[in-house]
Structures are given as C-alpha cells and as structure tokens.
Design a protein around this motif. Structure first.
Motif, PDB file in Angstrom:
ATOM      1  N   ARG A   1       0.830  -1.192   0.000  1.00  0.00           N
ATOM      2  CA  ARG A   1       0.000   0.000   0.000  1.00  0.00           C
ATOM      3  C   ARG A   1       0.873   1.252   0.000  1.00  0.00           C
ATOM      4  O   ARG A   1       1.926   1.284   0.638  1.00  0.00           O
ATOM      5  CB  ARG A   1      -0.939   0.003   1.202  1.00  0.00           C
ATOM      6  CG  ARG A   1      -1.978  -1.100   1.105  1.00  0.00           C
ATOM      7  CD  ARG A   1      -2.748  -1.349   2.379  1.00  0.00           C
ATOM      8  NE  ARG A   1      -3.337  -0.135   2.908  1.00  0.00           N
ATOM      9  CZ  ARG A   1      -2.986   0.414   4.056  1.00  0.00           C
ATOM     10  NH1 ARG A   1      -2.054  -0.139   4.788  1.00  0.00           N
ATOM     11  NH2 ARG A   1      -3.573   1.508   4.482  1.00  0.00           N
ATOM     12  N   PRO A   2       0.454   2.289  -0.736  1.00  0.00           N
ATOM     13  CA  PRO A   2       1.242   3.530  -0.773  1.00  0.00           C
ATOM     14  C   PRO A   2       1.440   4.108   0.620  1.00  0.00           C
ATOM     15  O   PRO A   2       0.573   4.002   1.488  1.00  0.00           O
ATOM     16  CB  PRO A   2       0.389   4.464  -1.642  1.00  0.00           C
ATOM     17  CG  PRO A   2      -0.504   3.559  -2.425  1.00  0.00           C
ATOM     18  CD  PRO A   2      -0.755   2.366  -1.553  1.00  0.00           C
ATOM     19  N   SER A   3       2.570   4.738   0.816  1.00  0.00           N
ATOM     20  CA  SER A   3       2.863   5.360   2.109  1.00  0.00           C
ATOM     21  C   SER A   3       1.818   6.417   2.428  1.00  0.00           C
ATOM     22  O   SER A   3       1.475   7.257   1.586  1.00  0.00           O
ATOM     23  CB  SER A   3       4.255   5.998   2.073  1.00  0.00           C
ATOM     24  OG  SER A   3       4.537   6.648   3.279  1.00  0.00           O
ATOM     25  N   GLY A   4       1.299   6.371   3.634  1.00  0.00           N
ATOM     26  CA  GLY A   4       0.303   7.347   4.060  1.00  0.00           C
ATOM     27  C   GLY A   4      -1.115   7.014   3.683  1.00  0.00           C
ATOM     28  O   GLY A   4      -2.039   7.752   4.045  1.00  0.00           O
ATOM     29  N   ALA A   5      -1.322   5.922   2.930  1.00  0.00           N
ATOM     30  CA  ALA A   5      -2.679   5.542   2.545  1.00  0.00           C
ATOM     31  C   ALA A   5      -3.451   5.091   3.779  1.00  0.00           C
ATOM     32  O   ALA A   5      -2.905   4.420   4.663  1.00  0.00           O
ATOM     33  CB  ALA A   5      -2.647   4.421   1.513  1.00  0.00           C
ATOM     34  N   PRO A   6      -4.745   5.448   3.873  1.00  0.00           N
ATOM     35  CA  PRO A   6      -5.522   5.043   5.058  1.00  0.00           C
ATOM     36  C   PRO A   6      -5.752   3.542   5.073  1.00  0.00           C
ATOM     37  O   PRO A   6      -5.769   2.888   4.025  1.00  0.00           O
ATOM     38  CB  PRO A   6      -6.837   5.797   4.880  1.00  0.00           C
ATOM     39  CG  PRO A   6      -6.948   6.035   3.405  1.00  0.00           C
ATOM     40  CD  PRO A   6      -5.535   6.239   2.926  1.00  0.00           C
ATOM     41  N   ASP A   7      -5.907   3.009   6.259  1.00  0.00           N
ATOM     42  CA  ASP A   7      -6.205   1.586   6.381  1.00  0.00           C
ATOM     43  C   ASP A   7      -7.575   1.295   5.785  1.00  0.00           C
ATOM     44  O   ASP A   7      -8.508   2.096   5.917  1.00  0.00           O
ATOM     45  CB  ASP A   7      -6.193   1.159   7.855  1.00  0.00           C
ATOM     46  CG  ASP A   7      -4.796   1.083   8.417  1.00  0.00           C
ATOM     47  OD1 ASP A   7      -3.845   0.944   7.624  1.00  0.00           O
ATOM     48  OD2 ASP A   7      -4.652   1.172   9.647  1.00  0.00           O
ATOM     49  N   PRO A   8      -7.718   0.149   5.132  1.00  0.00           N
ATOM     50  CA  PRO A   8      -9.040  -0.210   4.604  1.00  0.00           C
ATOM     51  C   PRO A   8      -9.996  -0.549   5.739  1.00  0.00           C
ATOM     52  O   PRO A   8      -9.574  -0.909   6.845  1.00  0.00           O
ATOM     53  CB  PRO A   8      -8.745  -1.444   3.749  1.00  0.00           C
ATOM     54  CG  PRO A   8      -7.535  -2.056   4.376  1.00  0.00           C
ATOM     55  CD  PRO A   8      -6.713  -0.895   4.869  1.00  0.00           C
ATOM     56  N   VAL A   9     -11.280  -0.432   5.452  1.00  0.00           N
ATOM     57  CA  VAL A   9     -12.282  -0.853   6.427  1.00  0.00           C
ATOM     58  C   VAL A   9     -12.273  -2.367   6.558  1.00  0.00           C
ATOM     59  O   VAL A   9     -12.466  -2.919   7.649  1.00  0.00           O
ATOM     60  CB  VAL A   9     -13.688  -0.355   6.003  1.00  0.00           C
ATOM     61  CG1 VAL A   9     -14.777  -0.925   6.907  1.00  0.00           C
ATOM     62  CG2 VAL A   9     -13.727   1.165   6.010  1.00  0.00           C
TER      63      VAL A   9
END
Length: 296
Positions: free
Chosen positions: A66-74
């Motif tokens: 996952r890209p750096s800083g991307a929010p965690d998925p639900v």
C-alpha cells in the motif's frame, strides 16, 4: 490478517462475489482470488512457499504493497472456496487474532457438481476431455476416482453434502461470525445481495446502488486442446495482474466456446443426483434457516 474470508463452495459464484467486494473503495483484497494460505498440505492447491505452516507473517505477502500514508481499509478479504473442506482452515481461521467473519455461498448440489465437472474438464485438464458427465458421476460413485490428485474433482459427491462441513464451521465460529448465502440470490439479484452483505460487513451499501455486476470464472470448452495446453503452461507462470487479465481475455475470445449440451444419459445422471441430495438439503434448510424450495 483478513476481516472476511469467502470459504466456499467451488463453482457457486465466489469469483464474481470476490470481484464485487474488491471493487468497493473501502475494501483491500488479496492480489489473487484464491490465496490458498490455509489449505491442507495434501491438497492439489497447496503451495509450500505461501502457507500457514510457515507462520502467519507470510499472509501479508498476499496483498499488494500500500502507498505510504494511505488510510487503512475498512475490510481486508480473500476467497478460497476450498477452505470449507480443509481441516487446516477450520483449525486456523476461527482463531485468527482479529476474529474474521466467514462467508459461504451454496449452489444446488447437482448443478454445482456439473459446473465443477465442466470447469475442471474445460478450463483446466484435471478431467479427461472425452469423459461424459454420466461417466464422471459413475466414477465418483465407485469411490475409485482420482483425477490426478485433484481432491475437489474426486470428492465432489461428498463435498456437495454441505451440511456435513458447515456444522463444524458453525461450532467453531458461532452464528455471528458466519453467513450462508445462495448462488440463486447471487444470480437473481446481485445488487440486493451485495447491499445486504455490505451492511453485515460494515461497508457503505450505497456503493452497490450503481455498480456493474459482471460474472467471472465461467466454464468453457477449448476449441483447440493443443492451444489450451500451451495456455495452461503459460498462465501458471504469470502474475495475476493487468497483463494476465488482458491475455486471458484474448485467449478466451479466440479459443473458447460454451460447454457442450448434455446427452439424455447425462440428464438422467443429473436428475438422479438432484434426487439423491434431497434428504441432506432438507436438513441443511432446517439447520441454517435457508429457503431451498428451488432446489427440490
């Protein structure tokens, strides 16, 4: 670790369901539909390099970075429909630290066995191309079928007695972490099913208000067996990314056709199967509060 595992059953629309879930913006799905991380060691799906026997840390490799800083998925999910039959999956998945939910999709047994037969004979080469469906059922009934070590093809009759496998899962998971849906629902009204599942999973159901529900992983018959053999050798070496999907579309356009129709003998075998599963289906309907009138 996954928050949702689609555990079964094969040839009941689980590939389509996985794609529709993976399309939701709040869902992160495994790179390959069938992670196979919790299959049994003796299964034809077993991969020593990516298996729970090597430790749970290896599960993270199944997801794209996952890209750096991307929010965690639900929600994180995977789908390996053979898990329903796997002792390893039953032992490991219910005890994972984040307590994932498990989803099972069921299809009328005789139709599921026919679809399984067509898939392993046409899309793959586990079943000989000259074997009829009636002869396949006879081989299963004899108890001597092997199909080159593919246990899903060889044990199709016992595997279609779904209640024998769902009861142990229910005992391990409890009712709140387990859901059973029907292929009939998926085929007849996918929008309604996906909205209901989104609510159960804590996802925004409005995403599925305008979504397109394309089916995937349908069975076919190869026009040329030589070209199909080359396809099988090649696709096992390609990562399942955009290039893989593009090549798959080209191949299916050029070298596949719908499965052949059934002979009178095949239809008789299919009708006999449908009747033979009636007692197990009645017990299944009662135990899991399912409307299986369409299976009668």
């Amino acid at each position: 670790m996954p928050d949702l595992v689609i555990c079964g059953v094969p040839k009941a629309g689980t590939s389509s369901l996985f794609d529709w879930l993976a399309a939701h913006p709040d869902v992160e799905a495994t790179r390959e539909k069938e992670a196979r991380f919790f299959v049994d060691r003796g299964s034809h799906m077993y991969r020593a390099e990516c298996h729970v026997s090597g430790g749970l840390a290896g599960y993270a490799r199944l997801f794209a970075p996952r890209p750096s800083g991307a929010p965690d998925p639900v929600l994180r999910c995977e789908a390996t429909p053979g898990y329903i039959y796997a002792r390893t999956a039953l032992a490991e998945i219910p005890d994972l630290p984040n307590a994932p939910r498990c989803l099972f999709v069921l299809r009328e047994p005789s139709a599921q066995i026919l679809s399984l037969f067509r898939y392993f004979q046409g899309n793959w080469d586990w079943i000989a191309p000259d074997l009829s469906f009636a002869d396949y059922v006879a081989a299963l009934s004899s108890g001597r079928a092997d199909f080159r070590g593919n246990e899903l093809a060889a044990r199709a009759l016992e595997h279609a007695r779904y209640i024998d496998y769902l009861r142990p899962w229910q005992a391990r998971l409890g009712a709140e972490r387990m859901r059973v849906v029907l292929f009939d629902q998926l085929a007849a009204d996918p929008r309604r099913l996906m909205r209901d599942l989104a609510i159960w999973l804590g996802l925004d159901p409005e995403f599925y208000g305008e979504a397109h529900f394309a089916p995937r992983n349908q069975s076919y018959r190869p026009r040329s067996r030589l070209v199909h053999a080359a396809n099988l050798r090649l696709r096992g070496r390609l990562p399942q990314g955009r290039f893989y999907r593009g090549m798959r579309r080209i191949y299916r356009r050029l070298n596949t056709a719908p499965p052949p129709g059934l002979s009178a003998r095949d239809r008789q075998a299919l009708a006999g199967l449908r009747q033979s599963f009636a007692p197990a289906n009645r017990a299944l309907a009662q135990s899991f509060d399912l409307d299986l009138d369409g299976w009668a």
